[in-house]
Design a protein around this motif. Structure first.
Motif, PDB file in Angstrom:
ATOM      1  N   UNK A  66       8.533 -36.745  31.592  1.00 17.94           N
ATOM      2  CA  UNK A  66       7.852 -36.599  32.631  1.00 17.94           C
ATOM      3  C   UNK A  66       6.373 -35.816  32.484  1.00 17.94           C
ATOM      4  N   UNK A  67       6.306 -34.948  31.382  1.00 22.89           N
ATOM      5  CA  UNK A  67       5.039 -34.210  31.148  1.00 22.89           C
ATOM      6  C   UNK A  67       4.107 -35.083  30.050  1.00 22.89           C
ATOM      7  N   UNK A  68       4.900 -36.027  29.246  1.00 24.43           N
ATOM      8  CA  UNK A  68       4.268 -36.654  28.418  1.00 24.43           C
ATOM      9  C   UNK A  68       3.318 -37.959  28.816  1.00 24.43           C
ATOM     10  N   UNK A  69       2.136 -38.147  28.337  1.00 24.75           N
ATOM     11  CA  UNK A  69       1.248 -39.118  28.623  1.00 24.75           C
ATOM     12  C   UNK A  69       0.752 -40.019  27.349  1.00 24.75           C
ATOM     13  N   UNK A  70       0.202 -40.951  27.751  1.00 21.40           N
ATOM     14  CA  UNK A  70      -0.381 -42.103  26.915  1.00 21.40           C
ATOM     15  C   UNK A  70      -1.846 -42.166  26.971  1.00 21.40           C
ATOM     16  N   UNK A  71      -2.607 -42.195  25.890  1.00 21.10           N
ATOM     17  CA  UNK A  71      -4.131 -41.924  26.055  1.00 21.10           C
ATOM     18  C   UNK A  71      -4.550 -43.266  25.434  1.00 21.10           C
ATOM     19  N   UNK A  72      -5.743 -43.758  26.203  1.00 24.75           N
ATOM     20  CA  UNK A  72      -6.559 -45.057  25.775  1.00 24.75           C
ATOM     21  C   UNK A  72      -7.885 -44.559  25.224  1.00 24.75           C
ATOM     22  N   UNK A  78      -6.010 -41.247  30.407  1.00 20.49           N
ATOM     23  CA  UNK A  78      -4.970 -40.501  30.427  1.00 20.49           C
ATOM     24  C   UNK A  78      -4.008 -40.994  31.570  1.00 20.49           C
ATOM     25  N   UNK A  79      -2.766 -41.440  31.183  1.00 20.44           N
ATOM     26  CA  UNK A  79      -1.773 -42.041  32.133  1.00 20.44           C
ATOM     27  C   UNK A  79      -0.523 -41.683  31.639  1.00 20.44           C
ATOM     28  N   UNK A  80       0.612 -41.846  32.735  1.00 22.19           N
ATOM     29  CA  UNK A  80       2.028 -41.504  32.624  1.00 22.19           C
ATOM     30  C   UNK A  80       2.561 -42.514  31.347  1.00 22.19           C
TER      31      UNK A  80
END
Length: 165
Positions: A66-72, A78-80
């Motif tokens: 739940x705390x990790x994100x993906x970055x583009x 930054x999105x879940x």
């Protein structure tokens, strides 16, 4: 020298110059980003990562996911985690549970590209049937967007700080 040889040499020199100037601009970007960081940035970034590792050690995988994100990088977004990415990490965290860990290094590169690498013991020597515990590595990509640190996953196609390996 004939004209073709001269043109070929000129092309090669231009190619080397273009590559080295691009590399220099990345180095300048890294230096600029690092110059703006504070001790609080380091503390905050490492706490995010260490807290995630402690949660994994406590087998609280859902909390970490739940705390990790993906970055583009191209959009600085930054999105879940997507369902697919979350499922992949759930499998990884389940197959290689954190019995203990040690932070191996961290490196600041750019706002969206940083490294925090951990060595993870996922099976004791007895469980592994060897004289050494079984180990793997986990790596996070904490990013600083709009002045706030977020914990992102590090994917295979992202740059890592090769000087730290």
């Amino acid at each position: 020298m004939n004209k073709i040889t001269i043109l070929l040499l000129a092309s090669i020199l231009i190619g080397f110059t273009a590559c080295s100037s691009r590399k220099q601009s990345r180095n300048e970007e890294v230096a600029e980003f690092r110059s703006q960081l504070t001790i609080e940035d380091t503390t905050t970034m490492l706490k995010l990562c260490d807290d995630a590792m402690e949660a994994l050690k406590a087998k609280n995988i859902d909390k970490v996911l739940a705390s990790l994100c993906e970055y583009t990088d191209s959009t600085k977004e930054v999105k879940p985690l997507s369902k697919e990415t979350a499922q992949r990490y759930r499998r990884q965290f389940t197959m290689f549970p954190v019995l203990s860990y040690e932070r191996k290094y961290y490196s600041f590169q750019l706002e969206g590209c940083n490294d925090v690498k951990y060595e993870v013991v996922f099976a004791t020597a007895e469980q592994a049937g060897t004289d050494q515990p079984a180990k793997t590595a986990y790596m996070f990509n904490p990013v600083k967007i709009d002045g706030q640190w977020r914990l992102c996953v590090k994917t295979a196609d992202e740059e890592i700080d090769k000087t730290m390996h």
